[in-house]
Enzyme design. Structure first.
Site, PDB file in Angstrom:
ATOM      1  CG  ASP A  12     109.171  37.398  37.260  1.00 57.01           C
ATOM      2  OD1 ASP A  12     109.319  37.755  35.572  1.00 57.01           O
ATOM      3  OD2 ASP A  12     109.820  36.681  37.861  1.00 57.01           O
ATOM      4  CE  LYS A  56     116.010  33.788  35.687  1.00 56.03           C
ATOM      5  NZ  LYS A  56     113.761  33.671  36.071  1.00 56.03           N
ATOM      6  CD  GLN A  84     113.115  30.831  38.376  1.00 61.47           C
ATOM      7  OE1 GLN A  84     113.509  32.288  38.299  1.00 61.47           O
ATOM      8  NE2 GLN A  84     112.382  30.533  37.567  1.00 61.47           N
TER       9      GLN A  84
HETATM   10  N1  GUN Z   1     110.281  29.932  35.826  1.00 63.01           N
HETATM   11  C1  GUN Z   1     109.817  29.686  35.039  1.00 63.01           C
HETATM   12  N2  GUN Z   1     109.778  31.115  33.940  1.00 63.01           N
HETATM   13  C2  GUN Z   1     109.730  32.109  34.542  1.00 63.01           C
HETATM   14  C3  GUN Z   1     109.995  33.373  35.296  1.00 63.01           C
HETATM   15  O1  GUN Z   1     110.373  34.204  34.197  1.00 63.01           O
HETATM   16  N3  GUN Z   1     110.001  34.083  35.997  1.00 63.01           N
HETATM   17  C4  GUN Z   1     110.147  33.565  36.796  1.00 63.01           C
HETATM   18  N4  GUN Z   1     109.800  34.174  38.414  1.00 63.01           N
HETATM   19  N5  GUN Z   1     109.237  32.094  37.261  1.00 63.01           N
HETATM   20  C5  GUN Z   1     110.052  31.186  36.481  1.00 63.01           C
END
Ligand code: GUN
Length: 283
Positions: free
Chosen positions: A120, A53, A97
């Site tokens: 998100d 990311k 995350q």
């Molecule tokens: N963990 C797995 N997928 C995601 C996501 O799309 N966003 C976040 N913040 N954590 C995750």
């Protein structure tokens, strides 16, 4: 029939080029879009996701801040950091995350993020608004899947769609977006009795359970679209999804591979959401 492969890497490349243009236009006006990514603990998969990311931000002209904290970080300290990021004018998107260590209440943390920075789309304000069709942000994975349908012109209105998985991150928002697009949606999960009875009448299957080979060729209607959100390892340690790709590609009309399908789209839509947040902030 051999399915057409929906190439998430290629589609991401096109969408990221648009992101980079919008980022440059914002930067030229003195508003460089910024994303803060917060990782707590040392979950190996999360470390890879987060690194990807941050790199995608760097590659496309977005400013990023990467906060890494040990697993022992207190909930109060994490909430204080989020509060600071909420107030930081250089940060337009905040991503914590998941999963978080068990002593931290993930719900409380998500609710602490300012909804206008919740790239998100997990905050109740955005999750609730998704129900009424007007969220500030759509969760990145289902949003990316919708872009895949759009790019292949796969009709959704009137289609029978089966979503396998009921998480807040993928299954539930995916179902909502499909409902909004006019599909007839069934939400199944790994415990659904006679899953095949549901999937065999589906025009669209979205598998998001984390169970290898959950969807096999005998469960798929000829010509159906099969989207694989799973991220698993096979016996040789190679990345694979929830769908038996080799078998299902001989029956389906469209299929997404793992890797190179939904994964890159998730990150791409995170960039898109961050750009949108920055454009809104810039006015
Ligand atoms: N963990 C797995 N997928 C995601 C996501 O799309 N966003 C976040 N913040 N954590 C995750």
């Amino acid at each position: 029939m051999t399915a057409r492969i929906i190439d998430g890497t290629l589609l991401s490349k096109q969408l990221r080029a648009e992101v980079a243009q919008r980022a440059a236009a914002l930067a030229a006006r003195g508003h460089r879009p910024g994303l803060a990514v917060v990782l707590v603990g040392d979950n190996a998969a999360s470390q890879v996701y987060v690194r990807n990311k941050v790199k995608a931000c760097e590659d496309n002209g977005l400013h990023s801040v990467y906060d890494r904290y040990p697993a022992e970080l207190s909930e109060a300290d994490l909430l204080a950091r989020i509060d600071a990021l909420n107030r930081d004018p250089q940060i337009h998107g905040i991503l914590v995350q998941l999963p978080l260590p068990p002593h931290i209440d993930a719900h409380k943390v998500i609710e602490a993020i300012a909804p206008e920075k919740d790239v998100d789309g997990f905050h109740v304000a955005n999750a609730g608004a998704l129900m009424t069709g007007k969220p500030l942000f759509c969760p990145c994975t289902p949003y990316g899947v919708m872009k895949m349908f759009e790019s292949e012109r796969i009709p959704l209105a009137g289609a029978n769609a089966v979503v396998i998985g009921r998480s807040n991150i993928v299954g539930k928002p995916m179902a909502m977006l499909l409902v909004e697009a006019g599909a007839t949606v069934t939400i199944c999960n790994s415990k659904t009795r006679d899953l095949a009875a549901h999937t065999r009448s589906a025009d669209i299957i979205v598998a998001a359970t984390g169970k290898r080979n959950l969807v096999t060729a005998d469960m798929v209607k000829p010509g159906a679209t099969v989207i694989d959100v799973g991220m698993n390892r096979d016996d040789e340690g190679k990345l694979c999804g929830d769908v038996d790709f080799a078998g299902v590609r001989e029956v389906a009309g469209y299929i997404t591979p793992v890797p190179g399908g939904v994964g890159p789209m998730t990150i791409t839509m995170l960039l898109v959401n961050t750009i949108e947040a920055a454009e809104r902030a810039a006015g």
